[in-house]
Scaffold this active site. Structure first.
Site, PDB file in Angstrom:
ATOM      1  N   ASP A  40       2.890   1.870   3.866  1.00 11.33           N
ATOM      2  CA  ASP A  40       2.174   3.145   3.765  1.00 11.33           C
ATOM      3  C   ASP A  40       3.133   4.299   3.474  1.00 11.33           C
ATOM      4  OD1 ASP A  40      -0.168   4.516   3.485  1.00 11.33           O
ATOM      5  OD2 ASP A  40      -0.799   4.377   5.573  1.00 11.33           O
ATOM      6  N   GLU A  45       0.857  -1.199   0.000  1.00  9.33           N
ATOM      7  CA  GLU A  45       0.000   0.000   0.000  1.00  9.33           C
ATOM      8  C   GLU A  45       0.881   1.234   0.000  1.00  9.33           C
ATOM      9  OE1 GLU A  45      -3.221   0.538   3.115  1.00  9.33           O
ATOM     10  OE2 GLU A  45      -2.431   2.585   3.052  1.00  9.33           O
ATOM     11  N   HIS A  98      -8.928   1.781  -0.209  1.00  9.11           N
ATOM     12  CA  HIS A  98      -8.055   2.604   0.627  1.00  9.11           C
ATOM     13  C   HIS A  98      -8.889   3.682   1.321  1.00  9.11           C
ATOM     14  CE1 HIS A  98      -5.039   5.638   1.645  1.00  9.11           C
ATOM     15  NE2 HIS A  98      -4.172   4.639   1.649  1.00  9.11           N
TER      16      HIS A  98
HETATM   17 MN    MN Z   1      -2.201   4.526   2.681  1.00  7.96          MN
END
Ligand code: MN
Length: 340
Positions: A303, A9, A177
Site C-alpha cells: 500500500d 497494491e 480498491h
Molecule cells: Mn491502497
C-alpha cells in the site's frame, strides 16, 4: 528457495490528476464529501502531505529507492483512489487513457521493477471496456483498477457488465480498491472521522464485494477474478454468518435481491476473489486469511506510499508458514494472477 517480493497494491497519481483534484477542491461546490475527506488534507502544507504527494507522483528514482529500502523487487502500480471516478464521463475517460499511457511508459523504462493495472472510467462502461482492451492489448497492462463505487453506484448493476465481459475475455483480474463511502452512506463515518482507510474504506468495499457475490455476478461470469486489498476488507471473517443468513433469507424470500445462487456466498469469495495484505502487516489475520481462503489466494502488498513502513516486511518474512507458502505469498500468486 530464492524468491523476490512483489507488492500488488501500490499507488501512483500523475501531476495531471493531482492538478485536477486541486481544481475540484478549490471550486468546492457540490463536492462528494468522501473526496474532500480523502484529498482535502493532501492539498495542505503539512510535511506529511508534501511527502505523500511527492512520492505518489514519482515513477522513477525516488520510488525505486524506496522499493530498494523496503526490499520490494516489483510493484504492481494502480491509479490512486478515487482515480478518475469523481469526474464526468468524458473527462474521466480522457484522464484514464492519459494515466495509462504514462504508466505504460514508466513500465517500459523499468520493466523488471514495475507492472501495472489500467485505470478505467465506469461512468461510461462501454468505453471503459475498450480502454481495458487497449491497456492490456497495446500497453501491456495486467488488469484493471476500480476504486469501488462510482457516484454511489455499484458494479452489480448490469449497466457495468461490459467491463466484466472485457475482463473475462482478456482473462485479466479487476482490482476492487477502496474509496470513501458515497454520500448516502458517509454521514456517520464523516462526523466521527472514520470515513477513510481507518475503517470507512473497508465497510464500503466489503459491502461492494458482497453485493457482487449476492447479485449473482459470478454465476454469470464464473471465470471472473477480482482482487481485494486489506485481506478482503473483513469479509473472510464474516463468511460463516453470511452463508447462514443468506440461506435463511433465500428460504424465506424476504428480499427480492437476495435470491438463490449456484453456490454459497463463501465459495465465490474463495474462488473468484484474491486478497492482498495491503495495510495489514499483522500475522494473526494473514494466517487466518490463508487458512480460510487458501494460500493460493493471498498475495503480498504494501500500500505504498500510504503505508510506507519498510520494517513491516519483517512481519511477512517471519510468518510461521512453509517456504512454499511464503513463495506463493510474495511472488508466485502475483505472477500467476497477473500473468507477469
Ligand atoms: Mn491502497
Amino acid at each position: 528457495m530464492s524468491r523476490i517480493r512483489i507488492a500488488a497494491e501500490e499507488a501512483f497519481a500523475p501531476p495531471e490528476l493531482l492538478d485536477r483534484y486541486r481544481q475540484l477542491l478549490e471550486a468546492a461546490t457540490g463536492l462528494d464529501p468522501g473526496f474532500v475527506s480523502l484529498w482535502g488534507h493532501y492539498a495542505g502544507k503539512s510535511s506529511q502531505a508534501t511527502q505523500l504527494v511527492a512520492r505518489i507522483q514519482d515513477l522513477g528514482d525516488g520510488r525505486l529507492r524506496d522499493m530498494d529500502d523496503s526490499g520490494i523487487a516489483k510493484q504492481i502500480l494502480s491509479l490512486s483512489a478515487p482515480g478518475v471516478q469523481i469526474f464526468d464521463a468524458a473527462t474521466a475517460t480522457g484522464i484514464a487513457a492519459s494515466c495509462n499511457d504514462q504508466l505504460a511508459e514508466a513500465i517500459r523504462r523499468h520493466p523488471d521493477r514495475f507492472a501495472g493495472l489500467a485505470a478505467i472510467a465506469p461512468q461510461d462502461p462501454a468505453t471503459a471496456a475498450k480502454e481495458l482492451e487497449r491497456g492490456v492489448g497495446r500497453l501491456g497492462l495486467k488488469g484493471a483498477i476500480i476504486n469501488s463505487h462510482t457516484s454511489g453506484e455499484y458494479l452489480d448493476d448490469r449497466k457495468f457488465w461490459d467491463i466484466f465481459e472485457a475482463a473475462n475475455a482478456l482473462g485479466v483480474p479487476i482490482y476492487l480498491h477502496p474509496t470513501t463511502p458515497p454520500p448516502a452512506m458517509i454521514a456517520p463515518f464523516a462526523e466521527s472521522g472514520l470515513a477513510g482507510a481507518i475503517y470507512g474504506f473497508a465497510v464500503e468495499t466489503g459491502l461492494h464485494m458482497l453485493r457482487l457475490i449476492t447479485s449473482g455476478v459470478f454465476d454469470r461470469f464464473p471465470r471472473l477474478r477480482m482482487v481485494a486489498g486489506h485481506l478482503g476488507e473483513a469479509l473472510p471473517y464474516w463468511m460463516f454468518r453470511v452463508d447462514f443468513m443468506h440461506r435463511a433469507m433465500v428460504a424465506s424470500g424476504r428480499h427480492p435481491r437476495v435470491g438463490r445462487l449456484e453456490r454459497k456466498p463463501s465459495d465465490y469469495l474463495r474462488e473468484n476473489f484474491y486478497v492482498t495484505t495491503s495495510g495489514m502487516a499483522w500475522q494473526p489475520v494473514i494466517l487466518f486469511a490463508q487458512s480460510v481462503l487458501g494460500a493460493d489466494h493471498v498475495l503480498y502488498a504494501q500500500d505504498y506510499p500510504y503505508q510506507y513502513v519498510p520494517e513491516e516486511v519483517k512481519v511477512t518474512d517471519n510468518l510461521p508458514i512453509s517456504d512454499s507458502d511464503k513463495h506463493k505469498l510474495y511472488q508466485e500468486n502475483a505472477e500467476k494472477l497477473f500473468g507477469l
